[in-house]
Design a protein around this motif. Structure first.
Motif, PDB file in Angstrom:
ATOM      1  N   ARG A  27     -61.544  28.741  -1.356  1.00 30.67           N
ATOM      2  CA  ARG A  27     -59.982  28.281  -1.805  1.00 30.67           C
ATOM      3  C   ARG A  27     -59.812  26.934  -1.484  1.00 30.67           C
ATOM      4  N   CYS A  28     -59.888  26.606  -0.035  1.00 27.60           N
ATOM      5  CA  CYS A  28     -59.633  25.250   0.322  1.00 27.60           C
ATOM      6  C   CYS A  28     -60.207  25.333   1.809  1.00 27.60           C
ATOM      7  N   PRO A  29     -61.335  24.419   2.062  1.00 28.68           N
ATOM      8  CA  PRO A  29     -62.048  24.458   3.228  1.00 28.68           C
ATOM      9  C   PRO A  29     -60.965  23.755   4.488  1.00 28.68           C
ATOM     10  N   TYR A  30     -59.942  22.913   3.867  1.00 28.31           N
ATOM     11  CA  TYR A  30     -59.208  22.389   5.107  1.00 28.31           C
ATOM     12  C   TYR A  30     -58.276  23.457   5.424  1.00 28.31           C
ATOM     13  N   ASP A  31     -57.763  24.179   4.568  1.00 25.29           N
ATOM     14  CA  ASP A  31     -56.619  25.223   4.602  1.00 25.29           C
ATOM     15  C   ASP A  31     -57.276  26.189   5.684  1.00 25.29           C
ATOM     16  N   TYR A  32     -58.532  26.616   5.543  1.00 25.02           N
ATOM     17  CA  TYR A  32     -59.336  27.319   6.449  1.00 25.02           C
ATOM     18  C   TYR A  32     -59.391  26.811   7.943  1.00 25.02           C
ATOM     19  N   PRO A  50     -63.710  19.641   3.944  1.00 31.42           N
ATOM     20  CA  PRO A  50     -62.946  19.104   3.334  1.00 31.42           C
ATOM     21  C   PRO A  50     -61.610  19.438   2.749  1.00 31.42           C
ATOM     22  N   SER A  51     -60.853  18.422   2.352  1.00 30.89           N
ATOM     23  CA  SER A  51     -59.506  18.866   1.449  1.00 30.89           C
ATOM     24  C   SER A  51     -60.056  19.266   0.095  1.00 30.89           C
ATOM     25  N   MET A  52     -60.639  20.221  -0.333  1.00 37.38           N
ATOM     26  CA  MET A  52     -61.065  20.249  -1.413  1.00 37.38           C
ATOM     27  C   MET A  52     -60.822  21.682  -2.061  1.00 37.38           C
ATOM     28  N   PRO A  53     -59.421  21.872  -2.645  1.00 36.96           N
ATOM     29  CA  PRO A  53     -59.237  23.059  -3.138  1.00 36.96           C
ATOM     30  C   PRO A  53     -59.832  23.452  -4.284  1.00 36.96           C
ATOM     31  N   GLN A  54     -60.031  24.742  -4.644  1.00 41.33           N
ATOM     32  CA  GLN A  54     -60.877  25.449  -5.877  1.00 41.33           C
ATOM     33  C   GLN A  54     -60.100  25.194  -6.842  1.00 41.33           C
ATOM     34  N   ASN A  81     -53.763  23.376  -7.910  1.00 38.83           N
ATOM     35  CA  ASN A  81     -52.512  23.985  -7.994  1.00 38.83           C
ATOM     36  C   ASN A  81     -52.015  24.372  -6.560  1.00 38.83           C
ATOM     37  N   LYS A  82     -53.127  24.672  -5.923  1.00 39.23           N
ATOM     38  CA  LYS A  82     -52.690  25.578  -4.597  1.00 39.23           C
ATOM     39  C   LYS A  82     -52.085  24.488  -3.770  1.00 39.23           C
ATOM     40  N   CYS A  83     -52.093  22.883  -3.910  1.00 37.97           N
ATOM     41  CA  CYS A  83     -51.661  22.087  -2.999  1.00 37.97           C
ATOM     42  C   CYS A  83     -50.389  21.988  -3.237  1.00 37.97           C
ATOM     43  N   ARG A  84     -49.654  22.316  -4.406  1.00 35.78           N
ATOM     44  CA  ARG A  84     -48.052  22.312  -4.606  1.00 35.78           C
ATOM     45  C   ARG A  84     -47.458  23.038  -3.673  1.00 35.78           C
ATOM     46  N   TYR A  85     -47.898  24.179  -3.348  1.00 37.87           N
ATOM     47  CA  TYR A  85     -47.156  25.028  -2.551  1.00 37.87           C
ATOM     48  C   TYR A  85     -47.539  25.150  -1.096  1.00 37.87           C
ATOM     49  N   CYS A  86     -48.554  24.351  -0.691  1.00 33.15           N
ATOM     50  CA  CYS A  86     -49.221  24.338   0.526  1.00 33.15           C
ATOM     51  C   CYS A  86     -48.633  23.778   1.805  1.00 33.15           C
ATOM     52  N   PRO A  87     -48.424  24.485   2.814  1.00 33.27           N
ATOM     53  CA  PRO A  87     -47.601  23.869   3.812  1.00 33.27           C
ATOM     54  C   PRO A  87     -48.673  22.964   4.549  1.00 33.27           C
ATOM     55  N   ASN A  88     -49.788  22.697   4.415  1.00 36.19           N
ATOM     56  CA  ASN A  88     -50.495  21.748   5.055  1.00 36.19           C
ATOM     57  C   ASN A  88     -50.652  20.354   4.491  1.00 36.19           C
ATOM     58  N   GLY A  89     -49.970  20.222   3.312  1.00 36.12           N
ATOM     59  CA  GLY A  89     -50.043  18.900   2.499  1.00 36.12           C
ATOM     60  C   GLY A  89     -50.136  17.527   3.452  1.00 36.12           C
ATOM     61  N   MET A  90     -49.101  17.653   4.313  1.00 37.17           N
ATOM     62  CA  MET A  90     -48.808  16.481   5.349  1.00 37.17           C
ATOM     63  C   MET A  90     -50.246  16.151   6.239  1.00 37.17           C
ATOM     64  N   MET A  91     -50.770  17.429   6.857  1.00 42.53           N
ATOM     65  CA  MET A  91     -51.775  17.386   7.505  1.00 42.53           C
ATOM     66  C   MET A  91     -53.165  16.929   7.055  1.00 42.53           C
ATOM     67  N   CYS A  92     -53.310  17.303   5.775  1.00 44.03           N
ATOM     68  CA  CYS A  92     -54.497  17.045   5.026  1.00 44.03           C
ATOM     69  C   CYS A  92     -54.536  15.658   4.130  1.00 44.03           C
ATOM     70  N   GLU A  93     -53.333  15.347   4.034  1.00 46.56           N
ATOM     71  CA  GLU A  93     -52.955  13.901   3.298  1.00 46.56           C
ATOM     72  C   GLU A  93     -53.641  14.079   1.924  1.00 46.56           C
ATOM     73  N   LYS A  94     -53.554  15.200   1.113  1.00 46.46           N
ATOM     74  CA  LYS A  94     -54.066  15.378  -0.054  1.00 46.46           C
ATOM     75  C   LYS A  94     -53.342  14.837  -1.015  1.00 46.46           C
ATOM     76  N   ASN A  95     -51.857  14.890  -0.457  1.00 52.94           N
ATOM     77  CA  ASN A  95     -50.867  13.872  -1.453  1.00 52.94           C
ATOM     78  C   ASN A  95     -50.667  12.540  -1.306  1.00 52.94           C
TER      79      ASN A  95
HETATM   80  S1  SF4 Z   1     -52.612  20.732   0.217  1.00 54.18           S
HETATM   81 FE1  SF4 Z   1     -54.647  20.358   1.520  1.00 54.18          FE
HETATM   82  S2  SF4 Z   1     -54.875  22.115   2.907  1.00 54.18           S
HETATM   83 FE2  SF4 Z   1     -53.359  22.658   1.202  1.00 54.18          FE
HETATM   84  S3  SF4 Z   1     -54.605  23.282  -0.584  1.00 54.18           S
HETATM   85 FE3  SF4 Z   1     -54.367  21.289  -0.988  1.00 54.18          FE
HETATM   86  S4  SF4 Z   1     -56.349  20.272   0.072  1.00 54.18           S
HETATM   87 FE4  SF4 Z   1     -56.086  22.510   0.651  1.00 54.18          FE
END
Ligand code: SF4
Length: 1021
Positions: free
Chosen positions: A742-747, A998-1002, A1005-1019
């Motif tokens: 689902r998302c390697p970075y989240d893992y 990598p920050s590559m979610p499947q 939409n998963k990024c919208r509610y992901c608490p790691n947004g700031m760390m992985c800099e996806k946004n």
């Molecule tokens: S915000 Fe980052 S860690 Fe979270 S799902 Fe998206 S890419 Fe993955």
């Protein structure tokens, strides 16, 4: 009596001071004796403000000695007047609630209309009934009036209306029988017996800031102010606006109160300036926005600064406010002329304290704090909860590690207990702990350290383990003894200093317990079980507030609305302006329709909205610089801004809003070193920036906190850091591989860094815990019953599910959400499950494996190395030929099948392969996987519960499915899906071992509610 209309802000403040000095100037020289002046104000804080004002006045005249005028809050004033009368005894709020709770329970026990246990219903219903009765009595409506007014209405025989009427009648007669009264009764008595001669010794009477006045208070005040020497300060932009205020205008509250007393001002007071008047007439106006914008002054002549900004979340919002405040302080704005206000200050308070402390901003958070949130009250409740939870591990660790309880003196107890439970693999429980201690070897240390303290604790809590109900005062006596044993008082007193917040909390705790004990003596007929009493205690702690010491009032003022009345402000920051919280969304009245209540003078919802609107209006007009903010997200949910912010549209159209500001939304703190305003921000910025020239100079400056950054930078690991994944990892759970896909970075965050979001402190069970309970119930269902589920046996099956649900859910706290979760299971999930099972059993299959664990299932990687997979499969259904279907119970969403072979469904195909490979000879034969099924228990897809998402249609084609076109696959396709999923698992493991995250979610939409947004800099852009 003379009414003074004073505009908000500095001009009104000056005029108020002028009038007061007129009053005080009757004495030109010391001794300054003013005990013939009475001043009534709405809050204790305003009382203190007046105290300082008079001291200042005397000092300016060369004397620090004066006899202060008598300053009282309206509530104190009324209570003092009532003390002169020989009326019934006034009971406090806790006694009122105890009485009402007793009446409601008594009434429900004899009622067939409420089939649920009164113990379950009473706490929630009591609060609602108590509120309703308070509102009715506040409006002077007694039971006879109520019955007369609703007797012809079609809702008069509704159960809840009869309950209200009955409880109201019994309540009034209980008061009469015990010669007691409540605040509304006190006011009514006072209205009928007030004698103006009681106030004759006062030379002057001043009333300031009292604006929302009820019917009974108005009737008393009308008699009080009926004299020449009375001054009433009314805050409003102008008399004209006040007089014209319509029913939906924020000033209506003031207008209505003044009309009730008959003091609506006739002539104009001190005028506000033009910009102020424009703003006052544009906000909440009934004219169209463009028309108002046309009348706006030019931006160059509008002296006020009004900003409306939004930050990405609440932390960023508070950080932004802190940075603006710091800028202002640096330009010389006095700290105590800056006001910070939030509608939900309890929620924001701790965050504001944390960030303002980081920023080094002196502040005063003056609003009382919730007693239930104080460490002292938490210590008391944790003791009792240990007993309620039969001494579960977490509860015992809370007790043994609390710095306020007896065991704090011996720091070895908590670690020894933790070790014992881990070694013996127990999760607590009095019996299990005692057995574990008995069999533990003496040389392990635990018996010596733990036996005495644990036995002492069990004995101290013994009086609370009785299942019998007892009167409230008995429970309070037991609690007294427990507190004496716990040593709480001595430990709190050991922390010295007048500003010891814990001491304030402890005093309030004792006062609250004393009040409950009095209520228990007054109403000794009502009894409580331990659970009910503990619920009452926690509820009381939640409603009780304690004040921080008043000496601590300097600095930036973080205040509630009422407390911010009075002093003039130079800058105001008003945050948290989110729909639902401002104005607060109140529940609809469950007893009577709003129109009926309005006709009786009870306008709760409208009054609450108007009150919020009044403070919004007042604060916007109270300072030259006002900044309004709201968070765009709260937790993982986007927010909607407060509807009041629409009122700023004319200002926006006229170019008067956000002047000179480029970024008005999506505000986040900057990670540039030069923008850092606190040590934590600087540390983050330096951490990201790498090598910086000239940094040493800053780091060597003697500033508190920099040494930590200096040491961190000085640390240089000797060798290159190892890969982030331990190379020894050889066992992988299928669920964790799904997380990687689902998302390697989240893992990486979850499984390598092992960072978990902080758990919310709540008694509500989490979604995950609810899911586990549902899984356990359904497993136990088939462990307890092997017969098929048929239409005829449905009732029996339902009873079994209910029984299992009772034992799974009833150990949890009795909260609204927990009850709702259980109800959701019984009414929706269990019924959907039984529907599906009836159909399933007709297919000639049966559930053969339940919560089947598979461990060490080998998987060979492409470099020929072998790793092991593990899994727990909810259920495997098998037919007589060994064809099997993997089943997964779902209480939330799940991936749906796709038309081709590429699938998002990953876990189930891997389970199928693992089951076939590993369960050989461990139960019924599993020859061939023919399907993969989810149980959609909550009804997310619109189909039945059993959703066979992928199946081999050549093996059999009679499966229920929510996607009948995508689910059936040929034998070849089905095999390919199983193989492809195993390949995905292999690739995921190889990537994990290679440290590839990598920050590559499947799904983006998963990024919208992901608490790691700031760390992985996806946004990040
Ligand atoms: S915000 Fe980052 S860690 Fe979270 S799902 Fe998206 S890419 Fe993955």
């Amino acid at each position: 009596m003379k009414t003074f209309v004073l505009p908000y802000g500095i001009s009104g403040w000056r005029e108020k001071k002028r009038v007061l000095e007129d009053v005080l100037s009757s004495r030109q020289a010391a001794p300054f004796l003013y005990n013939d002046v009475l001043i009534l104000v709405p809050s204790s804080r305003m009382k203190r403000m007046y105290g300082r004002l008079f001291l200042d006045f005397a000092e300016r005249r060369g004397s620090a000695a004066l006899v202060q005028p008598e300053v009282q809050t309206l509530h104190q004033f009324l209570q003092q007047l009532y003390g002169r009368l020989d009326g019934p005894l006034l009971m406090d709020e806790n006694s009122r609630l105890v009485l009402l709770e007793g009446i409601v329970k008594e009434r429900l026990s004899g009622s067939s209309s409420f089939p649920l246990s009164p113990d379950l219903l009473a706490p929630a219903l009591t609060s609602a009934v108590a509120k309703m009765i308070e509102q009715l009595t506040g409006a002077g409506v007694n039971p006879d009036d109520l019955s007369g007014k609703i007797k012809d209405a079609d809702f008069s025989d509704k159960t809840q209306v009869r309950l209200l009427l009955d409880v109201h009648t019994r309540y009034q007669s209980a008061l009469k029988d015990n010669n007691l009264t409540d605040p509304a009764g006190m006011r009514a008595f006072l209205r009928d017996h007030f004698d103006p001669a009681w106030l004759a010794h006062y030379r002057t009477l001043v009333i300031d800031g009292v604006q929302d006045i009820g019917i009974l208070e108005a009737a008393i005040l009308k008699k009080v102010v009926n004299r020449e020497d009375c001054a009433w300060f009314v805050n409003a932009p102008s008399s004209d606006l006040l007089k014209r205020a319509g029913e939906y205008h924020p000033l209506w509250i003031v207008h209505d109160s003044l009309v009730r007393i008959g003091v609506l001002p006739k002539e104009e007071g001190v005028g506000a300036d033009d910009g102020q008047l424009f703003l006052a007439s544009a906000l909440f106006s009934d004219r169209p926005f463009p028309e108002l914008a046309d009348k706006a002054p030019r931006p160059s002549s509008f002296a006020k600064t009004i900003n409306l900004l939004s930050a990405v979340n609440t932390r960023e919002e508070v950080t932004f406010i802190a940075s603006e405040v710091k800028k202002s302080l640096k330009t010389g704005t006095p700290a105590d002329s800056i006001l910070i206000a939030f509608p939900a200050l309890d929620e924001y308070g701790p965050l504001v304290e944390e960030i303002f402390t980081d920023y080094g901003i002196p502040y005063n958070r003056a609003l009382g704090r919730q007693l239930s949130a104080s460490p002292v009250a938490i210590a008391v409740v944790s003791l009792l909860r240990a007993c309620q939870e039969d001494f579960s591990g977490p509860s015992l660790l809370r007790v043994t590690s609390s710095p306020f309880l007896k065991f704090a003196e011996n720091r070895t107890i908590a670690p020894a207990l933790d070790r014992l439970m881990r070694d013996r693999r127990i999760t607590g429980g009095r019996r299990k702990l005692l057995a574990a201690l008995k069999f533990a070897k003496l040389d392990e240390g635990a018996p010596g350290v733990l036996t005495g303290p644990l036995n002492e604790l069990f004995a101290a809590l013994e009086p609370f383990s009785s299942p019998d109900a007892a009167p409230l005062n008995i429970w309070m006596k037991r609690l007294d003894a427990l507190l004496a044993w716990s040593g709480l008082g001595a430990r709190v007193a050991a922390i010295h200093g007048p500003l010891n917040v814990n001491l304030q909390a402890y005093r309030k705790l004792l006062e609250t317990l004393g009040s409950l004990a009095r209520a228990g003596s007054l109403f000794a007929d009502y009894t409580y079980t331990f659970h009910e009493w503990l619920f009452l205690l926690k509820k009381t702690f939640m409603h009780t507030r304690f004040q921080v010491p008043p000496e601590d009032e300097g600095g930036v003022q973080i205040l509630g609305f009422e407390e911010s009345l009075g002093p003039p402000w130079q800058e105001i920051y008003f945050g948290g302006l989110v729909d639902g919280k401002f104005p607060q969304r109140l529940p609809q009245n469950i007893f009577l329709p709003e129109q009926t209540l309005e006709a009786m003078g009870v306008r709760t919802l409208e009054r609450a909205r108007l009150n919020a609107a009044y403070h919004f209006y007042r604060l916007l007009l109270s300072a030259d610089k006002v900044t309004l903010t709201y968070p765009e997200n709260e937790g993982d949910r986007p927010t909607v801004p407060s509807p009041f912010l629409e009122e700023l549209t004319p200002l926006k159209k006229a170019g008067l809003l956000n002047r000179g500001i480029e970024k008005t939304s999506g505000i986040q703190f900057s990670l540039k070193i030069e923008d850092s305003r606190s040590i934590p921000e600087l540390a983050k910025a330096i951490g990201l920036a790498g090598e910086i020239k000239g940094l040493d100079e800053i780091l060597n400056a003697k500033i508190e906190g920099l040494s930590g950054i200096r040491s961190a930078l000085a640390y240089k690991p000797e060798e290159r850091a190892q890969g982030i994944t331990p190379l020894v990892k050889r066992e992988f759970r299928v669920t964790e591989l799904d997380d990687y896909i689902r998302c390697p970075y989240d893992y990486y965050v979850k499984y390598v860094l092992r960072i978990e979001p902080l758990e919310e402190v709540t008694e509500d069970i989490s979604l995950m815990a609810r899911g586990s309970k549902v899984h356990a119930i359904l497993r136990n269902f088939y462990l307890s019953r092997t017969r098929p589920v048929t239409r005829e046996a449905r009732k029996e099956a339902r009873t079994l599910l209910r029984k299992l649900a009772d034992s799974a859910f009833d150990t949890e706290a009795d909260t609204f959400r927990n009850r709702r979760d259980k109800d959701l299971f019984l009414t929706v999930m269990a019924e959907r499950f039984l529907d599906a099972e009836e159909e399933f059993w007709q297919q000639g299959m049966k559930p053969a494996y339940l919560e089947q664990k598979i461990e060490r299932c080998p998987l060979v990687l492409s470099n020929s190395e072998e790793v092991e997979l593990s899994a727990r499969i909810d259920r495997i259904d098998v037919d007589e030929n060994g064809n099997f279907i993997i089943v997964d119970y779902k209480t939330g969403k799940y991936p749906l099948p796709k038309m081709n072979v590429d699938q998002d469904i990953f876990q189930l195909p891997v389970y199928a392969v693992m089951a076939q490979q590993s369960l050989l000879g461990k139960g019924p034969a599993l020859k061939k996987p023919i399907g993969l099924a989810y149980y959609d228990l909550a009804g997310k897809t619109g189909g039945g519960a059993r959703d066979v998402v992928l199946f081999n249609k050549e093996a059999r084609n009679d499966h229920p499915s929510s996607k009948p076109n995508a689910s059936p696959k040929s034998a070849e396709e089905f095999e390919a899906i199983l193989k492809q999923s195993t390949d995905k698992a292999r690739k995921a493991i190889e990537a994990i071992l290679a440290g590839d995250f990598p920050s590559m979610p499947q799904d983006e939409n998963k990024c919208r509610y992901c608490p790691n947004g700031m760390m992985c800099e996806k946004n990040e852009p």
